[in-house]
Motif scaffolding. Sequence first.
Motif, PDB file in Angstrom:
ATOM      1  N   GLU A 176       0.853  -1.182   0.000  1.00 12.71           N
ATOM      2  CA  GLU A 176       0.000   0.000   0.000  1.00 12.71           C
ATOM      3  C   GLU A 176       0.894   1.239   0.000  1.00 12.71           C
ATOM      4  O   GLU A 176       1.748   1.398   0.864  1.00 12.71           O
ATOM      5  N   LYS A 180      -0.086   8.189  -1.637  1.00 13.19           N
ATOM      6  CA  LYS A 180      -1.179   8.545  -2.544  1.00 13.19           C
ATOM      7  C   LYS A 180      -2.394   9.085  -1.806  1.00 13.19           C
ATOM      8  O   LYS A 180      -3.173   9.854  -2.364  1.00 13.19           O
ATOM      9  N   THR A 181      -2.571   8.684  -0.562  1.00 20.37           N
ATOM     10  CA  THR A 181      -3.724   9.158   0.208  1.00 20.37           C
ATOM     11  C   THR A 181      -3.311  10.042   1.380  1.00 20.37           C
ATOM     12  O   THR A 181      -4.007  10.999   1.714  1.00 20.37           O
ATOM     13  N   LYS A 184      -2.594  14.103   0.903  1.00 15.66           N
ATOM     14  CA  LYS A 184      -3.763  14.986   0.817  1.00 15.66           C
ATOM     15  C   LYS A 184      -4.320  15.299   2.200  1.00 15.66           C
ATOM     16  O   LYS A 184      -4.842  16.398   2.440  1.00 15.66           O
ATOM     17  N   GLU A 185      -4.214  14.339   3.123  1.00 21.41           N
ATOM     18  CA  GLU A 185      -4.707  14.569   4.477  1.00 21.41           C
ATOM     19  C   GLU A 185      -3.864  15.612   5.207  1.00 21.41           C
ATOM     20  O   GLU A 185      -4.394  16.459   5.930  1.00 21.41           O
TER      21      GLU A 185
END
Length: 207
Positions: A176, A180-181, A184-185
């Motif tokens: 994972e 990629k995620t 943004k957080e």
Amino acid sequence: MEELIDKFELSFYKDIQSNEKIKNVEKKFTSRALPDLVNMFFEVYSSNSLMNFYKETNGFEARWEYDLKRNLCGRMNIIALEYVLESWEEKLYFEGADERLKYFRPLDIFTEEACVGILVDGSGDETLYYHEFGDSDIFSLDIDFKSYFDLSIDAKVFLYWQEYLVELVHGNQGVEVLFKTGMKEVFSDFDLETFTAKFDSLRFFKS
């Protein structure tokens, strides 16, 4: 490289040091490498961008934390030139491993588990490679040091951001890619498509 170092300084202050959500921020440039060391390095690895970097600073470290439990943090640790020049073969290569590990030298040891480095094999290859310590493989990132340092500014030295480059060049490796995620957080204005397009523009072999 001096321009990119200045860009890093400005970006780090604007996006990280002034971000109230981020804590335990550190950034440290050391004094420039000795000329004899730089010349010795250039004799075995002819990269102008790396040579110019070490003329400005003999190593660099930056780190920040947002949520350590979820690995939402960042780190870059470009080691001093005298350590790059050491022989790493006995530390990294083992029977059955990729033969290129005999010539691999870490540059950015951003965690105890992984690094990004170069091949000092006399081929003139300026490509940077990703390696996980204890693994038998290295993965081309298809960019040189100048491009890597430039992209690290956009990636805010997010921990394991390099895994995303590995995925883009070699396909999914069964892990994972938090970058990629998670980016943004932490950084709401980050755009993955823009980052990907910039990486594609900097690659040796355009996708």
